[in-house]
Design an enzyme around this catalytic site. Structure first.
Site: not given
Ligand code: ACO
Length: 323
Positions: A111, A250, A280
């Site tokens: 990215c 980004h 993304n």
């Molecule tokens: N829909 C519904 N529930 C979901 C989903 C979904 N798509 N995905 C995960 N969950 C659930 C999980 O299973 C978890 O359930 P639980 O509490 O029963 O265990 C709950 O939601 C919370 O999951 P987390 O992973 O803790 O959620 P978080 O608030 O961290 O959000 C996310 C996840 C959106 C991926 C966040 O961590 C994030 O945005 N991180 C940045 C990563 C990123 O942007 N990556 C992109 C690629 S890298 C880049 O471009 C740099």
């Protein structure tokens, strides 16, 4: 000499998957995705390949700039999802746009790739090695996604964006870039260049994970490192946050961008976003956003623009330039 942008272009596939469409494939819903990421939909390639999308974005940039493609000395394509390992996507673009005299190659820094390619182009121009450089970010993340993994498949989309830099006298460009291979396991991707994934899902595809991501780790990394690298560039330039007209980051997650704005104590209105529409698109997010802003008339001569990228590697980089 510095590279001034004389044309921009972008391409996204017409096929759209909104959050409700995804909720039919995995256990998710529109509210969860919007609240955690700001994403509403994503454009997904069908027959389009990464290099073809790169070529379409490049053609649009050439058309807008009015330059003769034969003037282009170099084509840089930032991508981590080209359909071929070789030849590089840059050579396909060179053919598609008829840039007979151009050299070209691909760069992979996930990215962060477009910002690093933009910096490389500026270095070629300031060294006098090139006068006109096409810089492209293009990715087909849909080929790498495990469409049965709700934690990652909701995040990504496909597309390409391009800018043409031309050598002119002007205010210097300032840049900084970093990597940390120790943190590589927090975000890794394996390619799967296969088509027909919807049909596969309908037939009950084998569950395979192509993208491994520590979501919260990546989130914390971005919120810490992006403000740092922006401050580093500002210090080098002798500029301050108030001098910047737009911070073009980004587009991974709305909450990351909002947290960066907060850390920099800068109004979020200076951080344009389009991830609601495209999700993304990896290396393509920054140039697609630049092209949109340019075509909307938001960018005018003399404005100070800060680009910042972050992603797998881990890698992160920022660049300050004048429009
Ligand atoms: N829909 C519904 N529930 C979901 C989903 C979904 N798509 N995905 C995960 N969950 C659930 C999980 O299973 C978890 O359930 P639980 O509490 O029963 O265990 C709950 O939601 C919370 O999951 P987390 O992973 O803790 O959620 P978080 O608030 O961290 O959000 C996310 C996840 C959106 C991926 C966040 O961590 C994030 O945005 N991180 C940045 C990563 C990123 O942007 N990556 C992109 C690629 S890298 C880049 O471009 C740099």
């Amino acid at each position: 000499m510095v590279g001034k942008i004389c044309g921009t272009g972008s391409y996204v596939p017409p096929r759209v998957l909104n959050n409700d469409d995804l909720s039919k494939i995995v256990d998710t819903n529109d509210e969860w995705i919007r609240e955690r990421t700001g994403i509403g939909k994503r454009h997904v390639a069908e027959a389009e390949t990464t290099s073809w999308m790169a070529g379409q974005a490049a053609l649009r940039a050439v058309e807008q700039s009015g330059i003769d493609p034969a003037e282009i000395d170099m084509i840089l394509v930032a991508t981590s999802s080209s359909e071929t390992v070789f030849p590089c996507a840059a050579c396909e673009v060179q053919k598609m746009i008829g840039a007979a005299g151009a050299a070209g190659y691909d760069l992979n820094a996930a990215c962060t790739g477009f910002v690093l390619a933009f910096n490389a182009a500026q270095a070629y121009i300031s060294a006098g090695f090139c006068r006109t450089v096409m810089v492209i970010g293009a990715d087909s993340m849909s080929n790498m996604i495990d469409w049965t993994d709700r934690s990652t498949c909701i995040l990504f989309g496909d597309g390409a964006g391009a800018v043409i830099l031309r050598a002119e006298e002007g205010t210097p460009v300032y840049m900084a870039a970093h990597s940390d291979g120790e943190k590589a396991p927090s975000l890794t991707g394996l390619s799967r260049h296969r088509r027909g994934w919807v049909e596969e899902l309908e037939e009950g595809a084998e569950k395979k994970s192509f993208i491994h991501m520590d979501g919260q780790g990546v989130f914390k990394f971005a919120v810490r490192k992006v403000p740092e690298v922006i401050e580093e560039v500002l210090e080098e330039a002798g500029s301050s946050l108030e001098d910047i007209d737009y911070f073009i980051l980004h587009q991974a997650n709305r909450r990351i961008i909002e947290a960066v704005a907060k850390r920099l104590k800068t109004d979020v209105s200076k951080f344009p976003m389009n991830l609601e529409e495209y999700a993304n698109t990896s290396a393509a997010t920054v140039p697609i956003l630049i092209d949109e802003m340019n075509r909307k008339g938001m960018l005018t001569e003399g404005q100070k623009i800060m680009l910042a990228g972050f992603g797998a590697g881990l890698t992160w980089a920022a660049t300050l330039f004048e429009w």
